[in-house]
Scaffold this motif. Structure first.
Motif, PDB file in Angstrom:
ATOM      1  N   GLU A  31      -9.221 -10.710 -17.075  1.00  0.00           N
ATOM      2  CA  GLU A  31      -8.005 -11.403 -17.494  1.00  0.00           C
ATOM      3  C   GLU A  31      -6.837 -10.882 -16.667  1.00  0.00           C
ATOM      4  O   GLU A  31      -6.838  -9.738 -16.216  1.00  0.00           O
ATOM      5  N   LYS A  32      -5.850 -11.712 -16.497  1.00  0.00           N
ATOM      6  CA  LYS A  32      -4.629 -11.289 -15.803  1.00  0.00           C
ATOM      7  C   LYS A  32      -3.909 -10.263 -16.675  1.00  0.00           C
ATOM      8  O   LYS A  32      -3.825 -10.412 -17.889  1.00  0.00           O
ATOM      9  N   ALA A  33      -3.389  -9.206 -16.053  1.00  0.00           N
ATOM     10  CA  ALA A  33      -2.738  -8.135 -16.797  1.00  0.00           C
ATOM     11  C   ALA A  33      -1.478  -7.681 -16.058  1.00  0.00           C
ATOM     12  O   ALA A  33      -1.211  -8.104 -14.928  1.00  0.00           O
ATOM     13  N   THR A  34      -0.724  -6.815 -16.710  1.00  0.00           N
ATOM     14  CA  THR A  34       0.505  -6.303 -16.118  1.00  0.00           C
ATOM     15  C   THR A  34       0.219  -5.480 -14.867  1.00  0.00           C
ATOM     16  O   THR A  34       0.964  -5.523 -13.891  1.00  0.00           O
ATOM     17  N   VAL A  35      -0.871  -4.716 -14.916  1.00  0.00           N
ATOM     18  CA  VAL A  35      -1.292  -3.925 -13.767  1.00  0.00           C
ATOM     19  C   VAL A  35      -2.809  -3.925 -13.711  1.00  0.00           C
ATOM     20  O   VAL A  35      -3.483  -3.961 -14.754  1.00  0.00           O
ATOM     21  N   ALA A  36      -3.342  -3.910 -12.511  1.00  0.00           N
ATOM     22  CA  ALA A  36      -4.794  -3.867 -12.320  1.00  0.00           C
ATOM     23  C   ALA A  36      -5.155  -2.687 -11.432  1.00  0.00           C
ATOM     24  O   ALA A  36      -4.461  -2.382 -10.455  1.00  0.00           O
ATOM     25  N   LEU A  37      -6.231  -2.018 -11.800  1.00  0.00           N
ATOM     26  CA  LEU A  37      -6.825  -0.955 -10.988  1.00  0.00           C
ATOM     27  C   LEU A  37      -8.159  -1.476 -10.480  1.00  0.00           C
ATOM     28  O   LEU A  37      -9.059  -1.765 -11.277  1.00  0.00           O
TER      29      LEU A  37
END
Length: 265
Positions: A218-224
């Motif tokens: 899912e799209k999120a505020t930050v991705a690692l």
């Protein structure tokens, strides 16, 4: 979240102890500082890890219904010889045989004290799998050696870490994890490996007092993003976020906010 089979954890503890022994006997400097645990030398890290395994072995073997003080665990501190890789290796080998034997004999449902409200030997099989898996990463970093871990173990380690953070938020009023609330914010962990049978993506929602997390894309505020092993190490604060092995997309500050407060272990 469903954990792995009990025998899988037992097998992995034996495997990880063997790999840790290989570091000890590789000619690595036992007095070297562990970069990810700078208060310890490599030898102190190994003694800590083996001591934890012996502590759990005693609790599981005796079916302890309350915590056993560490000072009551025989040879928890390791062999008397200091700086001797052969003595440390022999102690670690015996430790591995003891903990795996105790866990296999007990089975996952044997009642044993546990600190997270899961009162059985299965809790300790899982906890010690990830204890030794992550501390082996510390050891290999100190020794300048490569590190990898099986995908199912790495993914389960991330699951367990999220469960521990959730537990801390619910039960430990002074734990820094209680500060992990950021309405409208979320974290996405995305392993870029294509591993059959392992869906290695997570979404962590920080909207409430207790995190809400799930496996998924899912799209999120930050991705690692990065290979699963690298994502695991970064999420456990064993790999810097500016490492070339991982990529941070979006609000890096949110991920730093998480890593500063999810501090168990």
């Amino acid at each position: 979240m469903t954990s792995l089979p009990h025998d899988r954890y037992c097998d992995e503890i034996a495997h990880q102890v063997g790999l840790l022994r290989a570091v000890v006997t590789s000619g690595a400097d036992l007095s070297a500082t562990v970069p990810t645990c700078p208060d310890w030398s490599l030898e102190q890290l190994v003694r800590h890890t083996g001591g934890a395994l012996r502590w759990v072995e005693l609790m599981v073997r005796t079916r302890a219904q309350e915590e056993i003080p560490e000072e009551k665990v025989p040879l928890a501190g390791g062999p008397d010889e200091k700086g001797d890789p052969a003595a440390l290796d022999a102690w670690l080998a015996e430790t591995g045989e003891m903990i795996v034997g105790a866990l296999r004999e007990a089975g996952p449902d044997a009642e044993v004290w546990g600190w997270a409200g899961v009162l059985n030997a299965g809790f300790w099989a899982r906890r010690m799998t990830h204890e030794v898996t992550v501390h082996r990463a510390d050891a290999t970093l100190a020794a300048g050696q490569p590190y990898d871990v099986a995908p199912d173990i790495a993914a389960d380690a991330i699951d367990e870490w999220l469960e521990i953070v959730e537990w801390a938020q619910r039960t430990l009023p002074d734990d820094p994890a209680r500060e992990l609330r950021r309405p409208g914010s979320s974290i996405h962990l995305h392993a870029t490996d294509n591993t059959p049978g392992v869906h290695a993506e997570w979404v962590v929602d920080l909207a409430e007092d207790v995190i809400n997390w799930r496996r998924g894309h899912e799209k999120a505020t930050v991705a690692l993003r990065g290979p699963l092993t690298a994502v695991l190490l970064a999420f456990y604060r064993r790999l810097p976020l500016d490492s070339p092995e991982v990529e941070v997309l979006g609000e890096r500050e949110l991920l730093e906010f998480w890593l500063e407060r999810a501090t168990f272990g």
